[in-house]
Write an enzyme that holds these catalytic residues in place. Structure first.
Site, PDB file in Angstrom:
ATOM      1  N   LYS A  22     -34.076  12.497  22.131  1.00 44.26           N
ATOM      2  CA  LYS A  22     -34.322  13.671  21.371  1.00 44.26           C
ATOM      3  C   LYS A  22     -35.638  13.701  21.095  1.00 44.26           C
ATOM      4  CE  LYS A  22     -33.720  12.818  16.662  1.00 44.26           C
ATOM      5  NZ  LYS A  22     -34.920  13.340  15.810  1.00 44.26           N
ATOM      6  N   ASN A  23     -36.338  12.222  20.451  1.00 49.21           N
ATOM      7  CA  ASN A  23     -37.879  12.454  20.108  1.00 49.21           C
ATOM      8  C   ASN A  23     -38.693  12.556  21.291  1.00 49.21           C
ATOM      9  OD1 ASN A  23     -36.816  12.321  17.538  1.00 49.21           O
ATOM     10  ND2 ASN A  23     -37.460   9.995  16.977  1.00 49.21           N
ATOM     11  N   CYS A 116     -38.260  15.558   2.548  1.00 46.09           N
ATOM     12  CA  CYS A 116     -37.356  14.950   3.495  1.00 46.09           C
ATOM     13  C   CYS A 116     -36.214  14.341   2.797  1.00 46.09           C
ATOM     14  CB  CYS A 116     -38.164  14.163   4.254  1.00 46.09           C
ATOM     15  SG  CYS A 116     -37.044  12.993   5.359  1.00 46.09           S
ATOM     16  N   ASP A 305     -35.529   3.757  12.826  1.00 40.45           N
ATOM     17  CA  ASP A 305     -34.605   4.518  13.203  1.00 40.45           C
ATOM     18  C   ASP A 305     -33.056   3.826  13.592  1.00 40.45           C
ATOM     19  OD1 ASP A 305     -36.116   6.781  12.932  1.00 40.45           O
ATOM     20  OD2 ASP A 305     -36.588   6.949  14.938  1.00 40.45           O
TER      21      ASP A 305
HETATM   22  N1  EPU Z   1     -47.758   8.914   8.223  1.00 41.56           N
HETATM   23  C1  EPU Z   1     -48.648   9.487   7.446  1.00 41.56           C
HETATM   24  N2  EPU Z   1     -49.597  10.478   7.624  1.00 41.56           N
HETATM   25  C2  EPU Z   1     -49.235  11.169   8.669  1.00 41.56           C
HETATM   26  C3  EPU Z   1     -48.017  10.732   9.546  1.00 41.56           C
HETATM   27  C4  EPU Z   1     -47.322   9.774   9.405  1.00 41.56           C
HETATM   28  O1  EPU Z   1     -49.118   8.718   6.507  1.00 41.56           O
HETATM   29  O2  EPU Z   1     -49.997  12.540   8.881  1.00 41.56           O
HETATM   30  C5  EPU Z   1     -46.866   7.980   7.893  1.00 41.56           C
HETATM   31  C6  EPU Z   1     -45.501   8.138   7.513  1.00 41.56           C
HETATM   32  O3  EPU Z   1     -45.331   8.345   6.252  1.00 41.56           O
HETATM   33  C7  EPU Z   1     -44.913   6.932   8.078  1.00 41.56           C
HETATM   34  C8  EPU Z   1     -45.668   6.369   9.169  1.00 41.56           C
HETATM   35  O4  EPU Z   1     -46.760   6.826   9.135  1.00 41.56           O
HETATM   36  O5  EPU Z   1     -44.925   5.913   7.008  1.00 41.56           O
HETATM   37  C9  EPU Z   1     -44.870   6.739  10.565  1.00 41.56           C
HETATM   38  O6  EPU Z   1     -44.595   8.133  10.732  1.00 41.56           O
HETATM   39  P1  EPU Z   1     -44.562   8.915  12.073  1.00 41.56           P
HETATM   40  O7  EPU Z   1     -45.731   9.885  11.982  1.00 41.56           O
HETATM   41  O8  EPU Z   1     -44.866   7.958  13.276  1.00 41.56           O
HETATM   42  O9  EPU Z   1     -43.258   9.638  11.885  1.00 41.56           O
HETATM   43  P2  EPU Z   1     -42.937  11.062  12.682  1.00 41.56           P
HETATM   44  O10 EPU Z   1     -43.793  11.430  13.852  1.00 41.56           O
HETATM   45  O11 EPU Z   1     -42.839  12.024  11.438  1.00 41.56           O
HETATM   46  C10 EPU Z   1     -41.384  10.177  14.437  1.00 41.56           C
HETATM   47  C11 EPU Z   1     -39.643  10.264  14.789  1.00 41.56           C
HETATM   48  C12 EPU Z   1     -38.837   9.625  13.548  1.00 41.56           C
HETATM   49  C13 EPU Z   1     -39.217   8.425  13.633  1.00 41.56           C
HETATM   50  C14 EPU Z   1     -40.612   8.073  13.243  1.00 41.56           C
HETATM   51  C15 EPU Z   1     -41.131   6.584  13.002  1.00 41.56           C
HETATM   52  C16 EPU Z   1     -39.870  12.516  16.058  1.00 41.56           C
HETATM   53  C17 EPU Z   1     -39.568  13.945  16.163  1.00 41.56           C
HETATM   54  N3  EPU Z   1     -39.577  11.725  14.994  1.00 41.56           N
HETATM   55  O12 EPU Z   1     -41.191  10.730  13.172  1.00 41.56           O
HETATM   56  O13 EPU Z   1     -37.445   9.718  13.982  1.00 41.56           O
HETATM   57  O14 EPU Z   1     -38.611   7.693  12.578  1.00 41.56           O
HETATM   58  O15 EPU Z   1     -41.358   8.751  14.387  1.00 41.56           O
HETATM   59  O16 EPU Z   1     -40.766   5.840  14.291  1.00 41.56           O
HETATM   60  O17 EPU Z   1     -40.293  11.714  16.978  1.00 41.56           O
HETATM   61  C18 EPU Z   1     -35.201  10.071  13.717  1.00 41.56           C
HETATM   62  O18 EPU Z   1     -35.193  10.228  14.895  1.00 41.56           O
HETATM   63  O19 EPU Z   1     -34.067   9.906  13.242  1.00 41.56           O
HETATM   64  C19 EPU Z   1     -36.544  10.189  13.291  1.00 41.56           C
HETATM   65  C20 EPU Z   1     -36.606  10.198  11.805  1.00 41.56           C
END
Ligand code: EPU
Length: 421
Positions: A22-23, A116, A305
């Site tokens: 998915k991701n 969220c 996850d």
């Molecule tokens: N964060 C910040 N600022 C930002 C972005 C992120 O502080 O601008 C922090 C977040 O709060 C968190 C950490 O950085 O503490 C990691 O977040 P990340 O940005 O890596 O998460 P994401 O890109 O929003 C993706 C996956 C998630 C998965 C996370 C962590 C996708 C579409 N989603 O989310 O997947 O949990 O990485 O690995 O790739 C899931 O599949 O169930 C899911 C939630």
């Protein structure tokens, strides 16, 4: 809103193929915007999140055809550079269109994702990165409005490793003027899959699989074909389904290198893991499951996850274990529902303290988000009696017909369609 009805206690046995990630798909799909023409994404999973991203791309003018897991995206007639709230509110990954639209067309208007189910998920790192690359960013009426004649390469060091910010900045940098260096880049396999796709389009990116990426912008990219990697979280969930039911399951197409942290923990809990070529086999514990503490971390650490699923598994282990989430401090909505099934879990800040119980007992439980729902299904597979998991639309966002896969392995699980669940 469908529900699952699970009669627990069946050992899972057999072989299964893992679907595309998915991701990875959610990054590859918007990346197709960077090249004019038709890109082909093989092994795309049939998931609601994929359909949500497809609808958003269609809204922008992308023509899509999706057959036998092959997704063709034609970007020749882009008519809008705006991702409206109706799309973004359904799925935060919609924010991935920001980088490609901004760098290719010089303009993007994308709704801010908002809250969220499990706590704050900011996008400040995405925005700060685009600003460093020379974009003018305004926030107006819930929208991010980003403009730039042409983005310029920049040195970007993330304070926190972020999958989304890394993906978005890479996609922006491939068409920017000059060199972008990303320090503390996310190293998740889905990001490497995205980089592979972009290199196939003609992008110049060095440092794939490492935390330092150097991206030399080019003037134009060409559409190409990519194969989506298998979903390591689906694989991990099925492995725990085997472990929690003390079964024996083979995953046919899952490279073990993507889930080594999960395999190590499963071994620690007493399971036998066998790896040969692309085949991965788990043989569950015959007697008591050892308790094993987990702390989530960025890749290659134990994935957040998989945290909810591990919590479900440990709820029937021997002794006490802790599960700590360092990525999302608040991601414990599954706990009160697991407790309804008889688990003994107390959440303390960002840790769950789990006292293993002899058995779980079926009950009605409510899904609150994707991975929480997966943990409830796992608990239901191990529980005595009937478990009803309500609101399985959360599961359908990220698992391709998981009930069919589990049934193929011998689980007694059925989907009951209905409105009231
Ligand atoms: N964060 C910040 N600022 C930002 C972005 C992120 O502080 O601008 C922090 C977040 O709060 C968190 C950490 O950085 O503490 C990691 O977040 P990340 O940005 O890596 O998460 P994401 O890109 O929003 C993706 C996956 C998630 C998965 C996370 C962590 C996708 C579409 N989603 O989310 O997947 O949990 O990485 O690995 O790739 C899931 O599949 O169930 C899911 C939630």
């Amino acid at each position: 809103m469908d529900k699952f009805v699970i009669r627990g206690g069946k050992k899972l046995l057999g072989e299964i193929e893992i679907s595309g990630a998915k991701n990875a798909s959610l990054a590859l799909m918007p990346a197709s915007l960077l090249a004019t023409g038709t890109s082909i994404l093989e092994n795309t999973p049939e998931l609601n999140d994929v359909y949500t991203m497809m609808k958003l791309l269609n809204h922008l003018g992308v023509e899509s055809t999706f057959q036998n897991h092959q997704l063709k995206l034609n970007t020749e007639k882009i008519i809008s550079k705006e991702a409206p709230y109706e799309h973004v509110k359904k799925m935060r990954a919609s924010v991935y269109v920001l980088g490609p639209l901004l760098t290719k067309f010089g303009f993007a208007k994308v709704s801010l994702p908002g809250g969220c189910a499990w706590g704050p998920r900011p996008i400040n790192l995405h925005i700060e990165g685009f600003k460093k690359m020379g974009a003018q960013i305004d926030l107006n009426e819930g929208y991010i409005i980003a403009k730039a004649k042409r983005l310029s390469g920049a040195k970007i060091t993330f304070d926190v490793s972020s999958v989304g910010a890394t993906g978005n900045i890479i996609m922006a940098a491939v068409l920017a003027k000059g060199m972008t260096v990303i320090n503390n880049a996310a190293m998740e396999p889905e990001i490497s899959n995205l980089i592979e796709f972009l290199i196939g389009m003609g992008a110049k990116i060095h440092g794939i699989t490492t935390s330092k990426l150097e991206i030399e912008g080019v003037d134009e990219l060409k559409p190409t074909k990519i194969r989506t990697i298998p979903d390591r979280i689906e694989a991990g969930t099925i492995l725990i389904a085997a472990a929690i039911t003390k079964g024996k399951v083979t995953l046919k197409n899952m490279p073990n290198r993507y889930i080594e942290s999960v395999l190590a923990k499963l071994e620690d809990s007493g399971c036998k893991i066998l790896v040969s070529n692309d085949i991965l086999q788990i043989d569950g514990v015959n007697n008591g499951i050892n308790s094993s503490n987990v702390t989530t971390a960025i890749y290659p650490g134990f994935p957040t996850d998989m945290q909810a699923q591990w919590t479900a598994y440990m709820s029937v282990a021997e002794g006490v274990s802790t599960v700590t989430d360092t990525i999302y401090l608040d991601r414990f909505k599954h706990v009160p529902e697991l407790v309804r099934l008889g688990a003994d879990i107390i959440v303390n800040e960002n840790s769950a303290v789990i006292r293993g119980v002899k058995k779980l007992t079926g009950a009605k439980v409510m899904s609150t988000d994707l991975r929480a729902s997966a943990s409830l299904v796992l608990a239901g597979l191990a529980a005595e009696g009937i478990t009803e998991v309500l609101r399985v639309y959360h599961l359908d966002r990220g698992y391709q017909r998981i009930e069919e896969k589990l049934r193929k392995l011998g689980a007694d699980i059925e989907r009951v369609e209905g409105k009231e669940y």
